[in-house]
Design an enzyme around this catalytic site. Structure first.
Site, mmCIF file in Angstrom:
data_model
loop_
_atom_site.group_PDB
_atom_site.id
_atom_site.type_symbol
_atom_site.label_atom_id
_atom_site.label_comp_id
_atom_site.label_asym_id
_atom_site.label_seq_id
_atom_site.Cartn_x
_atom_site.Cartn_y
_atom_site.Cartn_z
ATOM 1 N N SER A 123 -4.599 2.948 4.221
ATOM 2 C CA SER A 123 -4.792 2.278 2.932
ATOM 3 C C SER A 123 -4.836 0.757 3.117
ATOM 4 C CB SER A 123 -3.652 2.670 1.988
ATOM 5 O OG SER A 123 -3.841 2.087 0.725
ATOM 6 N N ARG A 176 -8.413 3.822 -4.363
ATOM 7 C CA ARG A 176 -9.345 4.334 -3.362
ATOM 8 C C ARG A 176 -9.372 5.860 -3.342
ATOM 9 N NH1 ARG A 176 -9.334 5.612 2.039
ATOM 10 N NH2 ARG A 176 -7.074 5.757 1.865
ATOM 11 N N LYS A 177 -8.308 6.494 -2.878
ATOM 12 C CA LYS A 177 -8.250 7.965 -2.827
ATOM 13 C C LYS A 177 -6.974 8.509 -3.460
ATOM 14 C CE LYS A 177 -11.154 9.413 1.035
ATOM 15 N NZ LYS A 177 -11.145 10.110 2.334
ATOM 16 N N THR A 193 2.898 0.706 -4.945
ATOM 17 C CA THR A 193 3.487 -0.350 -5.781
ATOM 18 C C THR A 193 2.946 -0.298 -7.210
ATOM 19 O OG1 THR A 193 3.147 -1.662 -3.780
ATOM 20 C CG2 THR A 193 4.126 -2.789 -5.676
ATOM 21 N N LYS A 226 0.800 -1.236 0.000
ATOM 22 C CA LYS A 226 0.000 0.000 0.000
ATOM 23 C C LYS A 226 0.828 1.280 0.000
ATOM 24 C CE LYS A 226 -3.401 -1.060 -0.559
ATOM 25 N NZ LYS A 226 -3.771 -1.736 -1.854
ATOM 26 N N TYR A 235 6.352 8.314 -1.704
ATOM 27 C CA TYR A 235 5.022 8.494 -2.297
ATOM 28 C C TYR A 235 4.635 9.974 -2.293
ATOM 29 C CZ TYR A 235 -0.102 7.852 -2.713
ATOM 30 O OH TYR A 235 -1.423 7.905 -3.097
ATOM 31 N N SER A 275 -1.326 9.338 -13.653
ATOM 32 C CA SER A 275 -2.050 10.071 -12.602
ATOM 33 C C SER A 275 -3.057 9.127 -11.957
ATOM 34 C CB SER A 275 -2.770 11.279 -13.196
ATOM 35 O OG SER A 275 -3.851 10.840 -14.002
ATOM 36 N N PHE A 276 -3.446 9.442 -10.751
ATOM 37 C CA PHE A 276 -4.430 8.615 -10.041
ATOM 38 C C PHE A 276 -5.721 8.485 -10.860
ATOM 39 C CE2 PHE A 276 -8.054 8.234 -7.138
ATOM 40 C CZ PHE A 276 -7.733 7.043 -6.507
ATOM 41 N N TRP A 325 1.443 2.082 -8.741
ATOM 42 C CA TRP A 325 1.814 3.361 -9.351
ATOM 43 C C TRP A 325 3.245 3.308 -9.909
ATOM 44 C CZ3 TRP A 325 1.952 8.549 -6.100
ATOM 45 C CH2 TRP A 325 2.024 9.633 -6.975
ATOM 46 N N HIS A 335 7.463 -7.435 -1.920
ATOM 47 C CA HIS A 335 7.109 -6.727 -0.687
ATOM 48 C C HIS A 335 7.989 -7.221 0.470
ATOM 49 C CE1 HIS A 335 3.686 -4.642 -2.248
ATOM 50 N NE2 HIS A 335 2.836 -5.643 -2.226
HETATM 51 P P1 A3P Z 1 -5.145 4.688 -1.025
HETATM 52 O O1 A3P Z 1 -5.766 3.452 -0.461
HETATM 53 O O2 A3P Z 1 -4.663 5.632 0.038
HETATM 54 O O3 A3P Z 1 -6.001 5.368 -2.038
HETATM 55 P P2 A3P Z 1 -0.239 -0.458 -3.666
HETATM 56 O O4 A3P Z 1 -0.253 -0.355 -5.147
HETATM 57 O O5 A3P Z 1 1.139 -0.502 -3.078
HETATM 58 O O6 A3P Z 1 -1.130 -1.523 -3.181
HETATM 59 O O7 A3P Z 1 -0.802 0.940 -3.093
HETATM 60 C C1 A3P Z 1 -2.144 1.312 -3.268
HETATM 61 C C2 A3P Z 1 -2.303 2.762 -2.872
HETATM 62 O O8 A3P Z 1 -1.686 3.587 -3.864
HETATM 63 C C3 A3P Z 1 -3.756 3.181 -2.791
HETATM 64 O O9 A3P Z 1 -3.805 4.231 -1.812
HETATM 65 C C4 A3P Z 1 -3.967 3.706 -4.206
HETATM 66 O O10 A3P Z 1 -5.076 4.555 -4.356
HETATM 67 C C5 A3P Z 1 -2.662 4.472 -4.403
HETATM 68 N N1 A3P Z 1 -2.373 4.742 -5.813
HETATM 69 C C6 A3P Z 1 -2.401 3.904 -6.868
HETATM 70 N N2 A3P Z 1 -2.114 4.524 -8.004
HETATM 71 C C7 A3P Z 1 -1.882 5.828 -7.678
HETATM 72 C C8 A3P Z 1 -1.532 6.994 -8.415
HETATM 73 N N3 A3P Z 1 -1.382 6.957 -9.743
HETATM 74 N N4 A3P Z 1 -1.369 8.152 -7.737
HETATM 75 C C9 A3P Z 1 -1.524 8.211 -6.401
HETATM 76 N N5 A3P Z 1 -1.852 7.139 -5.640
HETATM 77 C C10 A3P Z 1 -2.026 5.966 -6.272
#
Ligand code: A3P
Length: 289
Positions: free
Chosen positions: A132, A251-252, A45, A42, A187, A222-223, A47, A102
């Site tokens: 998260s 999620r956010k 990864t 979380k 991050y 981008s998110f 991203w 991980h």
């Molecule tokens: P949130 O739950 O706070 O939204 P992982 O890929 O390591 O499992 O991490 C997931 C987290 O990264 C989630 O956080 C997800 O929304 C966030 N995430 C994924 N892609 C993203 C992006 N392009 N920009 C910002 N946050 C991102």
């Protein structure tokens, strides 16, 4: 149903299948031209994987239209038969390979330390990471039930979550960052100035892309874009594994959502524990933008 198929290695909870496959994982042979993406769960990864993929494909979106779960970056500790293990996938891959883990430094297959390969570590502040992970625990149908937020808060602090303690993980990788070829990213920096951070990754990968290609990668990773993209939003994963009606995988994607979860008392307690556990490290996190 949420079955707890978990075991421990050196006190760190891991999926039972991973533990059963531990000898194969530990015997994994890293190569000098490998790039290993390393994160605590979380922390961004998905991203960073998309960023690395876009850089590798010189910003060609179509070439990145491969499902992030099935076809990209073998997860070295993945072991869930009948699918091929991460080690089997990696062994079949042409070099240069991009791999993902991980695992903490303590549990990493030892050949990584002698292979002279590159490591790309992404760290996320503990509070947002914890939030998260909570929502991920809720929606994941293969992880144990996290209980209430208050219960989960204690579990996270004690490190008895899948892949272990955030504190040990981040500390471990931070402490060795100058001894190996490690690009250590945050991050929060990626949120604040994605282009600058993407450029760092590009240079680390030995690539040289035009400004306009970099701008395109910023947009595509981008998110908002990744939330829409079925190749990155996990919508291809069955509901019996990830139930996105409980909480979406994308999620956010913000910095500071912990403020909507932590009580004042929990925040004080967490800060105190953080001070103890991170004592002596120089690492510094941004908690809000
Ligand atoms: P949130 O739950 O706070 O939204 P992982 O890929 O390591 O499992 O991490 C997931 C987290 O990264 C989630 O956080 C997800 O929304 C966030 N995430 C994924 N892609 C993203 C992006 N392009 N920009 C910002 N946050 C991102």
């Amino acid at each position: 149903s949420k079955q707890a198929k978990w075991k421990e290695i050196e006190g760190i909870p891991l999926a039972a299948a991973t533990v059963d496959n531990w000898n194969q994982i530990q015997a994994f042979k890293a190569k000098p031209d490998d790039l290993l993406i390393c994160t605590y769960p979380k922390s961004g990864t998905t991203w960073i994987q998309e960023i690395v993929d876009m850089i590798e494909q010189n910003g060609d979106v179509d070439k990145c239209q491969r499902d992030i779960i099935q076809h990209r970056h073998p997860f070295i500790e993945w072991a869930r038969p009948p699918q091929p293990s991460g080690v089997d996938k990696a062994n079949e891959m042409p070099s240069p390979r991009i791999l993902k883990t991980h695992l903490s430094t303590q549990l990493l297959p030892p050949s990584f330390w002698t292979s002279n390969c590159k490591f790309l570590y992404v760290a996320r502040n503990a509070k947002d990471c914890m939030v998260s992970y909570y929502h991920f625990y809720r929606m994941s149908q293969v992880l144990p039930d996290p209980g209430t937020w208050d219960e989960y808060f204690e579990t996270f602090i004690s490190g008895k979550v899948n892949w272990g303690s955030w504190f040990d993980h981040v500390r471990g990788w931070w402490e060795i960052r100058d001894r190996y070829q490690i690009l250590f990213l945050f991050y929060e920096d990626m949120k604040r100035d994605p282009k600058r951070e993407i450029r760092k990754v590009m240079q680390f990968m030995g690539k040289n892309l035009d400004e306009e290609v970099l701008d395109k990668i910023v947009q595509e990773t981008s998110f908002e874009r990744m939330k829409e993209n079925p190749m990155t939003n996990r919508s291809t994963v069955p509901k019996s594994v990830l139930d996105q009606s409980i909480s979406p995988f994308m999620r956010k994607g913000t910095v500071g959502d912990w403020k909507n979860h932590f009580t004042v008392a929990q925040n004080e307690k967490f800060d105190e524990i953080y001070r103890q556990k991170m004592k002596g490290t120089s690492i510094n996190f941004c908690m809000e933008l």
